[in-house]
Design a protein around this motif. Structure first.
Motif, short mmCIF file in Angstrom:
data_model
loop_
_atom_site.label_atom_id
_atom_site.label_comp_id
_atom_site.label_asym_id
_atom_site.label_seq_id
_atom_site.Cartn_x
_atom_site.Cartn_y
_atom_site.Cartn_z
N ILE A 18 2.90 -0.02 -5.16
CA ILE A 18 1.89 -0.19 -4.12
C ILE A 18 0.53 0.14 -4.74
N PRO A 19 -0.44 -0.73 -4.57
CA PRO A 19 -1.77 -0.47 -5.17
C PRO A 19 -2.37 0.85 -4.66
N ASP A 20 -3.06 1.56 -5.53
CA ASP A 20 -3.75 2.79 -5.14
C ASP A 20 -4.73 2.51 -4.02
N GLY A 21 -4.77 3.41 -3.05
CA GLY A 21 -5.72 3.29 -1.96
C GLY A 21 -5.31 2.33 -0.86
N PHE A 22 -4.16 1.70 -0.99
CA PHE A 22 -3.69 0.75 0.02
C PHE A 22 -2.84 1.50 1.04
N ASP A 23 -3.23 1.49 2.32
CA ASP A 23 -2.49 2.20 3.37
C ASP A 23 -1.42 1.28 3.94
N ILE A 24 -0.20 1.46 3.49
CA ILE A 24 0.90 0.58 3.89
C ILE A 24 1.34 0.78 5.33
N PHE A 25 0.88 1.87 5.97
CA PHE A 25 1.28 2.13 7.35
C PHE A 25 0.26 1.60 8.36
N THR A 26 -0.82 1.01 7.90
CA THR A 26 -1.81 0.40 8.78
C THR A 26 -1.25 -0.89 9.36
N PRO A 27 -1.41 -1.12 10.68
CA PRO A 27 -0.92 -2.37 11.25
C PRO A 27 -1.49 -3.59 10.54
N PHE A 28 -0.64 -4.55 10.26
CA PHE A 28 -0.96 -5.83 9.63
C PHE A 28 -1.33 -5.71 8.15
N ALA A 29 -1.15 -4.54 7.56
CA ALA A 29 -1.39 -4.37 6.12
C ALA A 29 -0.15 -4.84 5.36
N GLY A 72 11.00 13.21 12.60
CA GLY A 72 11.04 13.13 11.14
C GLY A 72 9.71 12.75 10.53
N SER A 73 9.76 12.51 9.23
CA SER A 73 8.56 12.10 8.49
C SER A 73 8.97 11.13 7.39
N ILE A 74 7.98 10.36 6.94
CA ILE A 74 8.19 9.43 5.83
C ILE A 74 7.01 9.56 4.88
N ALA A 75 7.31 9.59 3.61
CA ALA A 75 6.29 9.66 2.56
C ALA A 75 6.75 8.78 1.42
N TYR A 76 5.84 8.50 0.51
CA TYR A 76 6.24 7.69 -0.64
C TYR A 76 5.42 8.07 -1.86
N GLN A 77 6.00 7.78 -3.01
CA GLN A 77 5.31 7.88 -4.29
C GLN A 77 5.44 6.51 -4.94
N SER A 78 4.35 6.04 -5.52
CA SER A 78 4.38 4.72 -6.12
C SER A 78 3.49 4.68 -7.35
N GLU A 79 3.91 3.87 -8.28
CA GLU A 79 3.13 3.65 -9.49
C GLU A 79 3.08 2.14 -9.71
N THR A 80 1.90 1.59 -9.74
CA THR A 80 1.74 0.15 -9.90
C THR A 80 2.50 -0.32 -11.15
N GLY A 81 3.37 -1.29 -10.95
CA GLY A 81 4.16 -1.84 -12.05
C GLY A 81 5.44 -1.10 -12.33
#
Length: 102
Positions: free
Chosen positions: A41-52, A75-84
């Motif tokens: 997931i690209p840095d700074g991209f909010d995947i939880f925003t509607p229509f994102a 509950g809760s949900i979190a993620y860690q991501s590294e492009t590529g």
């Protein structure tokens, strides 16, 4: 919710990639991790925003709805991501149902 997360990870993972689902009990919680070797997931991209969305096809509503379902159950949900290099989602759900009873 789990199906949506797994579907998203498969769509973000090139052929030959890996999707891993793990679950364990930790204190009074169920922990579910969904990891992929996809594009990340690209840095700074909010995947939880509607229509994102970062996909060519999709509404951008799946992850927002998944988060709403998870938080509705305490509950809760979190993620860690590294492009590529992929993404790991971590879902934490309480196993004590007494707080959900009226």
């Amino acid at each position: 919710m789990l199906l949506n997360l797994c579907k998203n990870t498969l769509e973000a993972t090139p052929a030959g990639g890996t999707l891993t689902v793990r679950a364990c009990a930790e204190a009074e919680n169920l922990i579910i991790e969904i990891a992929d070797t996809g594009t990340g997931i690209p840095d700074g991209f909010d995947i939880f925003t509607p229509f994102a969305t970062t996909k060519k096809k999709g509404t951008g509503l799946g992850l927002m709805i998944a988060r709403q379902l998870i938080t509705a159950h305490g509950g809760s949900i979190a993620y860690q991501s590294e492009t590529g290099n992929g993404t790991t989602f971590r879902i934490t759900l309480p196993t004590d149902n007494s707080r959900n009873s009226a």
